[in-house]
Enzyme design. Structure first.
Site, PDB file in Angstrom:
ATOM      1  N   GLY C  62      -9.200  -4.782  -7.022  1.00  0.00           N
ATOM      2  CA  GLY C  62      -9.253  -3.285  -5.584  1.00  0.00           C
ATOM      3  C   GLY C  62      -9.121  -1.761  -6.012  1.00  0.00           C
ATOM      4  CG  LEU C  63      -8.660   0.981  -2.468  1.00  0.00           C
ATOM      5  CD1 LEU C  63      -7.491   1.779  -1.590  1.00  0.00           C
ATOM      6  CD2 LEU C  63      -9.690   1.518  -3.117  1.00  0.00           C
ATOM      7  NE  ARG C 350       2.699  -0.226  10.568  1.00  0.00           N
ATOM      8  CZ  ARG C 350       1.531   0.235   9.795  1.00  0.00           C
ATOM      9  NH1 ARG C 350       2.006  -0.529   8.570  1.00  0.00           N
ATOM     10  NH2 ARG C 350       0.702   0.648  10.117  1.00  0.00           N
ATOM     11  CG  HIS C 421      -0.290  -5.524   7.462  1.00  0.00           C
ATOM     12  ND1 HIS C 421      -1.941  -5.361   7.683  1.00  0.00           N
ATOM     13  CD2 HIS C 421       0.118  -3.641   7.393  1.00  0.00           C
ATOM     14  CE1 HIS C 421      -2.535  -4.431   7.271  1.00  0.00           C
ATOM     15  NE2 HIS C 421      -0.890  -3.437   7.105  1.00  0.00           N
ATOM     16  CD  GLU C 445      -0.662  -5.260  -0.698  1.00  0.00           C
ATOM     17  OE1 GLU C 445      -1.454  -4.578  -0.289  1.00  0.00           O
ATOM     18  OE2 GLU C 445       0.494  -6.347  -0.506  1.00  0.00           O
ATOM     19  NE  ARG C 455       1.622  -0.277   3.167  1.00  0.00           N
ATOM     20  CZ  ARG C 455       0.660   0.093   3.658  1.00  0.00           C
ATOM     21  NH1 ARG C 455       0.007   1.136   4.203  1.00  0.00           N
ATOM     22  NH2 ARG C 455       0.114  -0.992   4.704  1.00  0.00           N
TER      23      ARG C 455
HETATM   24  C1  LIG Z   1      -6.175  -5.128   7.863  1.00  0.00           C
HETATM   25  C2  LIG Z   1      -5.801  -4.431   6.257  1.00  0.00           C
HETATM   26  C3  LIG Z   1      -5.433  -3.058   6.412  1.00  0.00           C
HETATM   27  C4  LIG Z   1      -4.876  -2.076   5.861  1.00  0.00           C
HETATM   28  N1  LIG Z   1      -4.845  -0.643   6.483  1.00  0.00           N
HETATM   29  C5  LIG Z   1      -4.006   0.147   5.326  1.00  0.00           C
HETATM   30  C6  LIG Z   1      -4.393   1.468   6.403  1.00  0.00           C
HETATM   31  O1  LIG Z   1      -5.276   1.999   6.397  1.00  0.00           O
HETATM   32  N2  LIG Z   1      -3.890   2.459   4.719  1.00  0.00           N
HETATM   33  C7  LIG Z   1      -3.204   2.639   3.959  1.00  0.00           C
HETATM   34  O2  LIG Z   1      -2.988   2.867   2.780  1.00  0.00           O
HETATM   35  N3  LIG Z   1      -3.357   0.505   3.310  1.00  0.00           N
HETATM   36  C8  LIG Z   1      -3.511   0.223   4.242  1.00  0.00           C
HETATM   37  N4  LIG Z   1      -3.534  -1.390   4.020  1.00  0.00           N
HETATM   38  C9  LIG Z   1      -3.194  -1.899   2.269  1.00  0.00           C
HETATM   39  C10 LIG Z   1      -4.131  -1.822   1.649  1.00  0.00           C
HETATM   40  O3  LIG Z   1      -5.062  -2.336   1.812  1.00  0.00           O
HETATM   41  C11 LIG Z   1      -2.846  -2.916   0.691  1.00  0.00           C
HETATM   42  O4  LIG Z   1      -2.321  -2.601   0.196  1.00  0.00           O
HETATM   43  C12 LIG Z   1      -4.890  -1.850  -1.274  1.00  0.00           C
HETATM   44  O5  LIG Z   1      -5.199  -2.056  -1.080  1.00  0.00           O
HETATM   45  C13 LIG Z   1      -3.935  -2.718  -2.100  1.00  0.00           C
HETATM   46  O6  LIG Z   1      -4.655  -2.633  -3.512  1.00  0.00           O
HETATM   47  P1  LIG Z   1      -4.752  -3.650  -4.237  1.00  0.00           P
HETATM   48  O7  LIG Z   1      -5.569  -2.903  -5.219  1.00  0.00           O
HETATM   49  O8  LIG Z   1      -3.866  -3.271  -4.697  1.00  0.00           O
HETATM   50  O9  LIG Z   1      -5.490  -5.126  -4.365  1.00  0.00           O
HETATM   51  P2  LIG Z   1      -6.752  -5.274  -3.814  1.00  0.00           P
HETATM   52  O10 LIG Z   1      -7.336  -4.235  -2.584  1.00  0.00           O
HETATM   53  O11 LIG Z   1      -6.192  -6.420  -2.860  1.00  0.00           O
HETATM   54  O12 LIG Z   1      -7.674  -6.564  -4.968  1.00  0.00           O
HETATM   55  C14 LIG Z   1      -6.253  -7.407  -5.500  1.00  0.00           C
HETATM   56  C15 LIG Z   1      -7.795  -7.736  -6.262  1.00  0.00           C
HETATM   57  O13 LIG Z   1      -6.989  -8.299  -7.335  1.00  0.00           O
HETATM   58  C16 LIG Z   1      -8.290  -9.798  -7.436  1.00  0.00           C
HETATM   59  N5  LIG Z   1      -7.938 -10.782  -7.707  1.00  0.00           N
HETATM   60  C17 LIG Z   1      -6.208 -11.034  -7.606  1.00  0.00           C
HETATM   61  N6  LIG Z   1      -5.762 -12.618  -8.104  1.00  0.00           N
HETATM   62  C18 LIG Z   1      -6.562 -12.805  -9.120  1.00  0.00           C
HETATM   63  C19 LIG Z   1      -6.428 -13.271  -9.944  1.00  0.00           C
HETATM   64  N7  LIG Z   1      -5.602 -14.678  -9.693  1.00  0.00           N
HETATM   65  N8  LIG Z   1      -7.251 -13.259 -10.927  1.00  0.00           N
HETATM   66  C20 LIG Z   1      -8.331 -12.468 -11.526  1.00  0.00           C
HETATM   67  N9  LIG Z   1      -8.403 -12.007  -9.802  1.00  0.00           N
HETATM   68  C21 LIG Z   1      -7.600 -11.829  -8.935  1.00  0.00           C
HETATM   69  C22 LIG Z   1      -9.127  -9.619  -6.416  1.00  0.00           C
HETATM   70  O14 LIG Z   1      -9.999 -10.368  -6.814  1.00  0.00           O
HETATM   71  C23 LIG Z   1      -8.985  -8.030  -6.342  1.00  0.00           C
HETATM   72  O15 LIG Z   1     -10.290  -7.809  -7.178  1.00  0.00           O
HETATM   73  C24 LIG Z   1      -4.150  -2.296   4.950  1.00  0.00           C
HETATM   74  C25 LIG Z   1      -4.121  -3.952   4.244  1.00  0.00           C
HETATM   75  C26 LIG Z   1      -5.033  -4.548   5.236  1.00  0.00           C
HETATM   76  C27 LIG Z   1      -4.904  -6.321   4.898  1.00  0.00           C
END
Ligand SMILES: Cc1cc2nc3c(=O)[nH]c(=O)nc-3n(C[C@H](O)[C@H](O)[C@H](O)COP(=O)(O)OP(=O)(O)OC[C@H]3O[C@@H](n4cnc5c(N)ncnc54)[C@H](O)[C@@H]3O)c2cc1C
Ligand code: HEM
Ligand code: FES
Lengths: 249, 223, 657
Positions: C62-63, C350, C421, C445, C455
């Protein structure tokens, strides 16, 4: 409502597959297509049969995971809509719905409706980026981007990499996908230094993967859930020819 | 350059350029053909002129031979590219869909390969007929007008030409606008409509122009 | 040192013991503005020539994960990266819509690093660590530069300058956006940077590969066990450090706005290996989601909150009123937000909007299937501005709504309902983003760090990218430079034990061969949590949930049916495996919610509210982060408190008057 599903079942990459009929008697029109498959799968599991494998994740039409050819149309009959956003009210009672995987030599089938789309990743790896090491970026406002260019870049950057364009193209060509990324990056000022190498390398990678060529049928654009325009392909051609003749590598 | 030729886009560009070159030739050819409506003398004279054009800079008939050589190169490159690309395209989808739909693209678009083959066969026949004269019912060298008229007095020869010209019409209708896109010219949906319209008009003009001769002969306008 | 607290209900004693307080030793003291600079300067560096010798595992793309993998690869480390999707580009960050915050102050509207810091601490209801949040605000500025240089097509004005908009809870316009697809565009930027490193051979990418366990050797994280989802092969990967970027655990509720396969497995299994889990009860609920349409519902879709600017929220005054909305006369409608909160009306925050919706539905006044929905009515807006104006402003949202519900919101009022969410809780990390297991770093996250109990909108994207691009790389170098690691062996007893544990669990799942589908358990668990540990929580409900979860878990292991084998693509097995973790994790979630007898941010305890129904914090007793140490499934975990110090910001009650 009742529908008959005729689904491609194939237990592994090297197995031969076939279409199998499933009767669905209690379909709620508000269900999404994938939710209907969920219901089918629950039933199959309880009956001791193998559930239908299909890719999906966000179910919001943005991750590009889902994708199946429904009645001959990638992502089904509704335009600008991914499979996960397709709802059963689009169909009628008594319909026979044929569900097949993306068919492309470059997307080998893994199981049932699941295909291997890593070819797309390899194309991006070959040059679908702007090289900027973390921390080395100039101030964001040091380079202005005219709004029309920014909008054009955005329109192309919307591609979700689902592969519907390849599935729809009679030649199994990935030109729309490649053209979207080349358009996105090549119209931005930030993308200029690598403009030629990017397109040359991406097209080379695309050809290596075994996709077909473009014959400008436009089936890709029609199937694209994000409406990436066919004009992007013209731009790809132009960028490629221009880069080839520039002598840069 | 080799990389360009090897790539799908490069090959397609070769098809576009050679196609457009042949198209230019066809326009000239078609206009020349129309001279048949001005009578035997003028037509034969025109055919003769074709062999002397370019002199005295070039030797007698050199211009004609250079043009023919270029055309052959175009035809060969076009066919080789078409063949190689088509093979690639077909193997990119080894297994088709069970539920097949009518394509949303036009008939012209979907008959390029088939139409191209018809045209290839036609070109061979056409050369045997009116250039080498071996397949011509009259077959007298220099008597171009008579040879043509002799042809179209046979319904089956006329039919062959008519079918080929219809195929040509379709081929150009998609080919011209497709070539524009291949060469990167069609940058918006509006422009696409313009190019499509131009392609259709061009296809119509060329095929009607060519069809005028067999129809003229058959209807007795030319004899 | 420890006290056993049991709840008395159910057969097993449910409780926890209290261990030593936890202290974050990584953050430097002194002026908050220079802490990060000083931390970076104090960090030991790894010589560029030596970086290739260090292998770093990054789980998640993810990000947070993609930006970390790209940056570490660029710096010359050997990165081995994983995601469960078929491509790193599909991580759930792709779904974020609204935008990303940054203290650029391009608007000259009084924004600054300090203000972003302050807003985030306050928005988090004073339950986040000041040092971390300040750093987040500092690097936010660099994120925008980085993303623009990568070609992220942010919205621009006609001048060619970047456009910004305002977002909930703040008074400045600091949110950068790319239409409704900000997450997608930012993720593609990071994915492309990652792709470049894959091509360069610096990152070895394993898509469709799921982490099953963490390998800890001599107290340090040294590798993971992961399963290739296509072939089913379980493999051992060793490294010098492990980074988890696996996202949030919102799917424990079954229905959420998260992707279907989002899971808690990676963080939960790391927790079982010694990483503490912090504040799991901090979950965020979004008020404007499309309600469920029936039992088949598989996930919920978010509708932008901006709709509340022009839509009016109402329900019928009478309970059980099933008339279509246009037949309910004006005087029989209850515009309850406007009634209860006359000054903020439909624009209350919210959590308040969410709880109010739940309350009216609990009273039997909800609308739509199952009575779980309220109207969001644009009739007045259409009358006032005209349909065209409304279309111009919200057209794409209306289309999305119509695609999903089949109803035309220009004619019929929309129906909305709150949904889970985002999850603020996660693995505990120190200032260096390192968990309680040395060598295990947690970003995005998946960690608990920056958002406290709530948040702010557009801050999760900021945090994910801050962690991955700018924070993790220098601090992980510091760890590697000092750790003095001996090479880790795939055949070490610890690695073998982890391998065996993972494969045995899969085999057990396949062997049960019961009579219930994995999803049926997930749905039941989700409903239970939603009912008792959702928008509003109370002691009795939480105790009920805590009694029921172990039973459900027991039943799961008796009755679940997983078809097929482990040696193939088996989506039921993947699902069952994730659900088995949710069934364990959920217990800790409820326990944390029970133990935190105050309301704060997304955690609303009915026992602790102000007279007008606002969340009432208890700073005296709960101004700490709760980090839980795992002691065994069903056995009482140990609570470690990290006391939060507020030196820069004064603790104050949130107020919306
Ligand atoms: C609908 C929606 C709208 C949102 N809008 C906003 C917004 O406008 N602004 C904002 O700031 N935030 C927003 N958020 C929150 C934000 O998008 C997330 O908190 C953030 O993108 C999480 O990023 P991350 O990299 O931590 O995890 P994620 O992007 O969830 O990535 C998780 C990664 O881990 C991998 N993974 C998970 N478990 C395993 C495993 N067991 N083995 C191997 N790989 C695994 C997955 O494949 C994925 O690549 C929104 C969230 C949602 C759901
Ligand atoms: C000699 C026999 C011929 C064969 C076998 C042939 C075959 C083909 C094929 C297979 C294509 C690609 C189809 C597609 O894009 O879908 C094509 C394109 C084209 N053909 Fe031909 N063709 C022939 C003759 C001609 C002639 C005589 C002309 C002159 C008008 C012509 C003009 C074109 C043009 C302009 C294109 C478009 C190229 C592009 O899309 O970029 N072709 N032809
Ligand atoms: S599941 Fe993500 S686009 Fe359909």
């Amino acid at each position: 409502m009742k529908v008959t599903l005729r689904i491609w079942r194939q237990s592994g990459p090297d197995e031969s597959g076939k279409l199998v009929d499933y009767q669905m008697d209690d379909v709620n029109p508000d269900m999404s297509f994938l939710e209907m498959l969920d219901v089918l799968n629950e039933r199959l599991i309880l009956n001791g049969e193998a559930p239908v494998a299909f890719d999906h994740d966000c179910r919001e039409g943005i991750c590009g995971s889902c994708g199946m050819v429904i009645n001959g149309m990638p992502h089904g009959p509704q335009t600008l809509t991914t499979t996960c956003q397709l709802h059963m009210r689009t169909f009628s009672d008594g319909d026979v719905i044929v569900v097949e995987p993306w068919r492309s030599a470059a997307f080998p089938i893994i199981k049932d409706l699941v295909v291997d789309r890593t070819a797309f990743d390899r194309i991006i790896q070959s040059g679908g980026y702007i090289s900027v090491a973390t921390g080395s970026a100039p101030e964001a406002h040091s380079q202005l981007v005219p709004k029309p260019d920014a909008d054009l870049a955005f329109e192309n950057a919307e591609c979700i990499g689902c592969g519907a364009c390849v599935a729809a193209c009679p030649n199994g060509s990935s030109m729309l996908f490649v053209s979207a990324k080349v358009s996105h990056l090549n119209v931005l000022p930030q993308g200029q230094p690598e403009r030629e190498t990017r397109v040359l390398r991406m097209v080379e990678a695309m050809d290596l993967e075994g996709f077909g060529g473009c014959t400008n049928t436009g089936e890709c654009t029609n199937a694209c859930p994000k409406g990436i325009p066919q004009a992007s392909i013209a731009r790809l051609n132009r960028e490629y020819l221009r880069a080839s003749l520039s002598g840069r590598r | 350059m080799l990389a360009l030729w090897r790539s799908t886009i490069g090959k397609k560009a070769v098809m576009a350029v050679t196609g457009l070159a042949m198209l230019l030739f066809l326009i000239a050819h078609m206009l020349g053909n129309l001279k048949i409506f001005f009578g035997r003398e003028e037509f034969d004279e025109y055919a003769h002129w074709l062999r002397t054009v370019g002199t005295p800079v070039l030797h007698n008939a050199w211009f004609l031979w250079i043009s023919r050589a270029l055309l052959v190169v175009c035809v060969v490159l076009h066919i080789v590219s078409a063949y190689q690309l088509s093979r690639r395209d077909l193997s990119a989808r080894p297994k088709g869909y069970a539920h097949r739909l009518r394509p949303t693209a036009s008939y012209a678009t979907n008959t390029m390969r088939f139409g191209g083959i018809i045209l290839a066969l036609f070109i061979i026949y056409h050369l045997l007929d009116l250039t080498a004269l071996v397949a011509n019912p009259n077959g007298v060298e220099g008597a171009v007008y008579d040879n043509v008229v002799a042809d179209f007095q046979h319904w089956y020869i006329a039919l062959a030409y008519i079918v080929a010209m219809l195929a040509l019409c379709l081929h150009i209708a998609h080919g011209f606008w497709s070539a524009a896109r291949t060469l990167g010219a069609v940058s918006s949906a509006t422009r696409a409509r313009v190019y499509k319209a131009v392609a259709g008009t061009l296809a119509l003009i060329i095929s009607v122009g060519f069809l005028a001769t067999p129809i003229g002969v058959m209807s007795g306008l030319v004899d | 040192m420890s006290e056993i607290i049991t709840n008395g209900a159910g057969t097993a004693p449910i409780g926890y013991t209290v261990g030593e307080d936890l202290v974050d030793r990584a953050a430097p003291d002194g002026p908050i503005e220079t802490r990060w600079t000083r931390r970076k300067f104090a960090a030991k560096l790894v010589n560029p020539a030596n970086r290739r010798k260090h292998r770093i595992i990054v789980v998640g793309t993810g990000l947070a994960g993609a930006s970390a993998g790209a940056t570490l690869g660029e710096q010359g480390y050997k990165v081995i990266q994983f995601c469960y999707q078929d491509s790193p580009r599909r991580a759930h960050s792709i779904a974020a819509q609204g935008g990303i915050n940054a203290a650029k102050n391009y608007r000259n509207d009084g924004d600054s690093v300090r203000r972003l810091f302050y807003d985030t601490i306050k928005g988090g209801d004073f339950r986040a660590r000041e040092s971390n949040v300040h750093r987040l605000a500092e690097v936010s500025v660099q994120i925008i530069d980085q993303c623009v240089a990568q070609g992220v097509p942010f919205a621009r004005e006609y001048s060619g300058l970047l456009d910004t908009r305002s977002f909930g809870g703040v008074q400045v316009q600091r949110t950068f956006y790319a239409r409704g697809q900000t997450g997608q565009q930012l993720l593609l930027g990071a994915y492309q940077a990652l792709s470049r490193q894959i091509d360069a051979g610096n990152v070895e990418m394993h898509p469709r590969t799921e982490m099953l366990d963490l390998i800890v050797i001599d107290g340090r994280a040294r590798g993971i066990i992961a399963r290739d989802l296509v072939t089913g092969k379980v493999s051992t990967y060793m490294a010098d450090a492990v980074v988890l970027a696996t996202g949030g655990y919102g799917n424990v509720f079954y229905l959420s706005t998260n992707a279907k396969n989002s899971n808690a497995s990676a963080i939960w299994r790391a927790c079982k290996r010694g990483a503490y889990m912090a504040n799991p009860c901090y979950t965020q609920i979004h008020p404007t989601c499309i309600p469920r349409s029936g039992d088949h519902q598989s996930k919920l879709t978010l509708m932008s909150e901006s709709l509340r600017n022009d839509g009016r929220i109402w329900v019928p005054k009478k309970a059980g009123d099933t008339r279509p909305p246009d037949q309910i006369p004006e005087h029989e409608r209850d515009y309850y937000l406007e009634r209860i909160y006359p000054s903020f009306g439909n624009l209350v925050p919210r959590d308040i909007a969410s709880r109010a919706a739940k309350n009216v539905c609990d009273e039997g006044r909800g609308v739509g299937p199952g009575g779980l929905g309220v109207y969001l009515d644009f009739a007045d807006a259409i009358r006032r501005m005209g349909e065209d104006k409304v279309r111009e402003k919200y057209g794409n949202l209306f289309e999305m709504y119509e695609r999903i519900t089949g109803e035309n919101p220009y004619k019929v009022p929309m129906r909305i309902y709150p949904a889970i969410h985002y999850t603020m809780g996660g693995l505990w990390v120190d200032y260096d983003l390192q968990s309680t297991v040395p060598g295990l770093f947690v970003i995005g996250e998946a960690n608990f760090s920056d958002h406290g109990a709530n948040r702010l909108g557009a801050s999760a994207l900021m945090q994910g990218l801050a962690d991955g691009y700018f924070v993790l790389p220098p601090v992980i170098g510091n760890y590697l430079a000092q750790a003095k690691l001996v090479p880790a062996d795939v055949d070490s007893p610890e690695a073998r034990e982890a391998y065996d544990r993972s494969t045995e669990r899969l085999e057990r799942l396949l062997a049960v061969n019961g009579d219930r589908t994995p999803d049926s358990f997930h749905r039941e668990l989700g409903q239970l949590l939603w009912d008792y540990c959702g928008m509003a929580r109370n002691e009795a409900g939480l105790r009920k949930a805590l009694a029921r979860i172990p039973e459900l878990r027991e039943e799961f292991w008796q009755r679940v049916k997983v078809p097929g084998t482990g040696a193939e693509l088996n989506q039921s097995l993947e699902k069952a495996n994730r659900i088995s973790d949710f069934l364990e994790f959920a217990e800790l979630l409820c326990l944390d919610a029970l133990h935190r007898a105050e309301s704060c941010g997304g955690h609303f305890r009915e026992e602790s509210q102000t007279p007008d129904g606002e969340a009432l914090r208890d700073d005296e007793n709960f101004a700490y982060a709760a980090a839980w140490e795992f002691t065994g499934v069903g056995s009482p975990p140990v609570l470690h408190r990290e006391q939060l110090k507020f030196e820069e910001v004064h603790l104050a009650q949130r107020s919306y008057a």
